[in-house]
Design a protein around this motif. Structure first.
Motif, PDB file in Angstrom:
ATOM      1  N   ALA A 285       0.944  -0.827  -0.054  1.00  0.00           N
ATOM      2  CA  ALA A 285      -0.052   0.040   0.029  1.00  0.00           C
ATOM      3  C   ALA A 285       1.021   1.347  -0.042  1.00  0.00           C
ATOM      4  O   ALA A 285       1.914   0.979   0.456  1.00  0.00           O
ATOM      5  CB  ALA A 285      -0.631   0.036   1.174  1.00  0.00           C
ATOM      6  N   PRO A 286       0.054   2.706  -0.036  1.00  0.00           N
ATOM      7  CA  PRO A 286       1.044   3.936  -0.570  1.00  0.00           C
ATOM      8  C   PRO A 286       1.553   4.086   1.482  1.00  0.00           C
ATOM      9  O   PRO A 286       0.713   3.789   1.643  1.00  0.00           O
ATOM     10  CB  PRO A 286       0.053   4.510  -0.927  1.00  0.00           C
ATOM     11  N   ASN A 287       2.466   4.428   1.257  1.00  0.00           N
ATOM     12  CA  ASN A 287       3.039   4.697   2.740  1.00  0.00           C
ATOM     13  C   ASN A 287       3.502   5.683   3.325  1.00  0.00           C
ATOM     14  O   ASN A 287       3.343   7.515   1.849  1.00  0.00           O
ATOM     15  CB  ASN A 287       4.521   3.916   2.796  1.00  0.00           C
ATOM     16  N   GLY A 288       3.544   6.585   4.579  1.00  0.00           N
ATOM     17  CA  GLY A 288       3.677   7.600   4.952  1.00  0.00           C
ATOM     18  C   GLY A 288       5.171   8.279   4.217  1.00  0.00           C
ATOM     19  O   GLY A 288       5.880   7.181   3.368  1.00  0.00           O
ATOM     20  N   ASN A 289       5.744   9.269   4.765  1.00  0.00           N
ATOM     21  CA  ASN A 289       6.918   9.223   5.086  1.00  0.00           C
ATOM     22  C   ASN A 289       7.523  10.368   6.296  1.00  0.00           C
ATOM     23  O   ASN A 289       7.290  11.332   6.712  1.00  0.00           O
ATOM     24  CB  ASN A 289       6.625  10.618   3.501  1.00  0.00           C
ATOM     25  N   ILE A 290       9.448   9.730   6.240  1.00  0.00           N
ATOM     26  CA  ILE A 290       9.768  10.183   7.335  1.00  0.00           C
ATOM     27  C   ILE A 290      10.527  11.232   7.836  1.00  0.00           C
ATOM     28  O   ILE A 290      10.057  12.508   8.434  1.00  0.00           O
ATOM     29  CB  ILE A 290      10.785   9.052   7.906  1.00  0.00           C
ATOM     30  N   ALA A 678      -0.971  13.154  -1.090  1.00  0.00           N
ATOM     31  CA  ALA A 678       0.493  13.560   0.192  1.00  0.00           C
ATOM     32  C   ALA A 678       0.084  14.646  -0.132  1.00  0.00           C
ATOM     33  O   ALA A 678       0.444  15.745   0.735  1.00  0.00           O
ATOM     34  CB  ALA A 678       1.085  12.901   0.306  1.00  0.00           C
ATOM     35  N   GLU A 679       0.819  14.986  -0.699  1.00  0.00           N
ATOM     36  CA  GLU A 679       2.038  16.462  -1.448  1.00  0.00           C
ATOM     37  C   GLU A 679       0.782  17.311  -1.442  1.00  0.00           C
ATOM     38  O   GLU A 679       1.429  18.741  -0.986  1.00  0.00           O
ATOM     39  CB  GLU A 679       2.441  16.539  -2.975  1.00  0.00           C
TER      40      GLU A 679
END
Length: 808
Positions: A285-290, A678-679
């Motif tokens: 699945a699409p993930n987040g971003n640290i 997300a952006e």
């Protein structure tokens, strides 16, 4: 003594309602913003930690360099799991998952599309914590055509959860027997599935094909096992199992393969890092971003600091009103430590009031923040009980930090000078206060500039020529359910008025479609003349429907029988081939998982590169072949067409061919926007945080202007008596503050450039940071500062000088 501090504090705070309100408001906004960010960060960091053995679960990543491409895959070969369990005693259990994509489940006479289905080994429940509420976890997925469903799915199809033994008809194939019902997966999971299908149903799951990557493989280490030592053994493991197939297919040893500059590696990726730090091919699945966790945490800290700075500025702004109080207390024998304790008590009370209001404000703003962030954050009793002690400690720390400077500043007044009317030096002597204003506006300018850059990058993404035309493209999903009627459905749609063209394939640039293969320039499959490429099956209308441009050669044609073995490549693939002119040259590709069958293609055309992945990635090699793929129908709608009427016609034709199947569709433009959701969310959150930071900073600036005007009241009166006009007074008071804002611009601009340059490096296609962005950000900050300063300076400039001079 403490009771006396409290009584005095409350009297002073109530006596100066305006000052108290501004202080509480600044702290409330700062702490509320911080709380919202804390909720967000805690949610992101909690992913997959619901698993009882989370610290021992790892995913096998596959790092490959071959044919001009370097990729990290979240998938590995089918036999990897069992071989690792047999060879490495450190491994307690293994499980494989493979995304099933969209499935159709029959309910009554209708088929319902389900987007969250996965194939899984029977060991799934021994690795992951997925509580079973009905069924036997040890044997639930052991047999082919068995399925475990979630609690909400059971209620959706049967209105109850005790459904073990019931049958589900999936994709019009063999019925699946329900062998278990589990609780709904927590939101904080890197995969979200409602159907777990038995992996033993798939024959190729048992193949010993080591040169393919089809399965997400997870291992559970035994307690005390060292993952670093285990990872060090993977090189020998790969040579043992993969070496013979590399020699058989590529006719070279694995050592020679690596010496040629290629590599094939396994690595361990901790389960709890997948959501924030994995950006691999074939993630479930699409993930987040640290990066955003670091950014938001820094913003929370900065906004909290701004709120504390405001407290200092507003407290010193009213120093003249408290100076005589301090002088009288000192004359009457009050030690300095008691004065400090008094002011710190007032500070903690204000902070506590701000924190209490901040909790209410954060709770009220949470639904709006959820919309902005795409989260489903909630504040429950358990979370509140955990945060309450932290918040109380937080209040004491912030109260002491924010009140420390005012307490030390006010308690340092000399009683003789105070009672004579000689206060501490004015604005020009307040270096610390000037530094605080510069610090506040540096942060605000940093956020304004960053917001403008993020906005410009998103705008660039949306307006960039991607090499295909996504406007007015309707995607009808699940056309494979039509079977042999799919082609006739396409032809009927093409005949409708308002339809320009249509193509039948699920290989679309907005569908996250992936089918990697190796293309070779000779039948011997010489790995030195290989290109690692995407291979998509399309029809003859694909290029025309999506507006993809041919650079040279021709399109596919059904009138030419030889096109069944034809291939069209993109510019990226052509550059990696050794041919000066690739037209009419041959390419060879594996025809099965064991590479025993070789397919031969002849190149008939080269298309211009188009972005079939996120703009974060460079365009990689692409090969289009003429082959049947009934997964979806993309319809190019004429720009002036009546879309609602046309949609109704398409829906009617669909129902005529497949009355029991759901008519599911989307528009390519919407799917494209989804890739960058997300952006877009980050941009909106940046704007919100920037606005709050500016508002809080303005409160501080307001306080400092009030302080400066108060310190120079008599000077202003004398100047007015001597003939100075209002504009002259305004300029005099404003000049010093504008200098501070200009200094903040000089400091913030390079910092913002460095941060945004680093962020933009994550995009293969990005804007250049223009000078006008910093100019606009600076002008915005100056305008806001002028508006804030003007209110107080004009008020001071128009005051009657007699009132300020009558005490002299």
């Amino acid at each position: 003594m403490f009771i006396n501090y409290l009584k005095t504090a409350f009297r002073n705070l109530l006596k100066n309602k305006g000052f108290t309100t501004l202080n509480v408001l600044g702290l409330t906004l700062g702490i509320a913003t911080c709380l919202l960010i804390v909720f967000y960060v805690l949610d992101e960091l909690s992913y997959d930690r619901y698993n009882e053995k989370a610290d021992r679960i790892y995913r096998i990543n596959n790092e490959i360099k071959f044919g001009g491409n370097e990729k990290v895959y979240a998938a590995s070969p089918a036999p990897t799991a069992l071989a690792m369990k047999n060879d490495f005693p450190e491994i307690e259990q293994v499980v494989r998952l493979q995304n099933a994509g969209r499935i159709r489940v029959k309910k009554g006479s209708q088929y319902i599309q389900e987007d969250h289905a996965v194939y899984a080994d029977s060991s799934l429940f021994a690795v992951f914590t997925l509580p079973m509420i009905d069924g036997d976890a040890a044997n639930a997925l052991r047999d082919p055509h068995s399925v475990v469903i979630t609690e909400r799915t059971a209620k959706k199809y049967f209105n109850r959860t005790n459904v073990v033994g019931q049958m589900l008809l999936i994709d019009e194939g063999d019925p699946y027997k329900i062998t278990g019902v589990i609780r709904d997966l927590p939101t904080q999971s890197h995969f979200q599935f409602d159907f777990f299908l038995s992996l033993s149903t798939l024959p190729y799951s048992r193949e010993q094909a080591w040169l393919t990557n089809n399965f997400n493989t997870y291992i559970l280490l035994k307690p005390g096992a060292d993952p670093t030592r285990l990872e060090a053994k993977f090189s020998g493991f790969i040579r043992k199992y993969m070496g013979p197939q590399v020699l058989d297919v590529l006719h070279i040893t694995f050592d020679a393969f690596e010496q040629s500059g290629n590599y094939y590696r396994f690595s361990l990726f901790p389960l709890t890092r997948i959501h924030l730090q994995s950006n691999s091919v074939d993630d479930l699945a699409p993930n987040g971003n640290i990066e955003y966790i670091y950014i938001f945490s820094a913003i929370a800290l900065f906004i909290l600091l701004i709120a504390c700075i405001n407290f200092m500025n507003l407290s010193t702004a009213r120093s003249a009103n408290r100076a005589r109080e301090v002088g009288v207390r000192k004359v009457l024998g009050s030690p300095r430590k008691y004065l400090i304790a008094q002011f710190l008590t007032e500070s903690v009370i204000v902070t506590m009031a701000g924190a209490a209001l901040a909790v209410v404000v954060a709770w009220a703003l949470l639904p709006l923040f959820n919309i902005l962030s795409g989260k489903e954050l909630t504040v429950n009793y358990h979370l509140f009980r955990q945060l309450l002690p932290i918040l109380l400690v937080f209040v004491v720390i912030i109260g002491c930090l924010a009140g420390s400077y005012p307490a030390l500043f006010l308690s340092a007044f000399q009683p003789i000078e105070v009672l004579k009317g000689k206060l501490a030096s004015g604005f020009k002597g307040g270096r610390l206060r000037s530094f605080l204003v510069v610090f506040q506006f540096t942060i605000s300018l940093f956020l304004i500039t960053s917001t403008l850059v993020v906005y410009q990058q998103i705008k660039y993404i949306q307006s960039r020529d991607l090499g295909y035309n996504r406007d007015h493209v309707l995607i009808v999903q699940n056309t494979e359910t039509l079977g042999s009627k799919a082609s006739s459905f396409k032809q009927e749609i093409k005949q409708l008025s308002g339809v320009d063209n249509a193509t039948l394939t699920s290989a679309l640039p907005t569908a996250d479609y992936g089918n990697w293969t190796a293309l070779f320039e000779d039948r011997a499959l010489d790995q030195k003349r290989a290109v690692h490429s995407q291979r998509w099956s399309v029809d003859e209308d694909y290029l025309g429907t999506l507006g993809i441009k041919l650079k040279t050669g021709r399109n596919f044609s059904r009138q030419m029988p030889t096109d069944s073995s034809a291939v069209i490549i993109n510019e990226a693939a052509a550059k990696l081939l050794s041919y000066a002119d690739p037209l009419n040259k041959q390419l060879y590709a594996p025809g099965d998982n064991f590479l025993k069958k070789i397919n031969t293609y002849h190149i008939i055309g080269v298309i211009k590169d188009f972005n079939f992945r996120s703009l974060r990635e460079n365009v990689t090699p692409m090969a289009l072949i003429l082959d049947e793929d009934r997964g979806a129908l993309s319809v190019r709608i004429h720009a002036g067409a009546n879309i609602p009427a046309l949609m109704a016609q398409i829906s009617d034709k669909w129902k005529g061919l497949s009355p029991n199947q759901e008519f599911a569709y989307s528009f390519m433009e919407q799917d494209f926007d989804g890739l960058y959701r997300a952006e877009q969310r980050i941009g909106k959150i940046f704007i919100s945080f920037s606005s709050l930071a500016i508002l809080i900073a303005c409160l501080g600036l307001f306080g400092l202007v009030a302080y400066a005007a108060e310190q120079r009241t008599r000077e202003i009166g004398i100047r007015k008596v001597l003939g100075a006009g209002t504009s002259t007074i305004v300029k005099m008071l404003s000049r010093d503050f504008i200098k501070l804002v200009l200094l903040a611009i000089l400091i913030a601009s390079p910092l913002a450039w460095l941060a945004m340059h680093k962020w933009l490096e994550g995009f293969a296609y990005r804007i250049d940071i223009s000078l006008w962005i910093f100019i606009i950000a600076g002008l915005i900050a100056l305008l806001i500062a002028l508006l804030t300063v003007s209110f107080q300076t004009i008020r001071a400039a128009v005051a009657n000088p007699v009132k300020s001079l009558k005490t002299e």
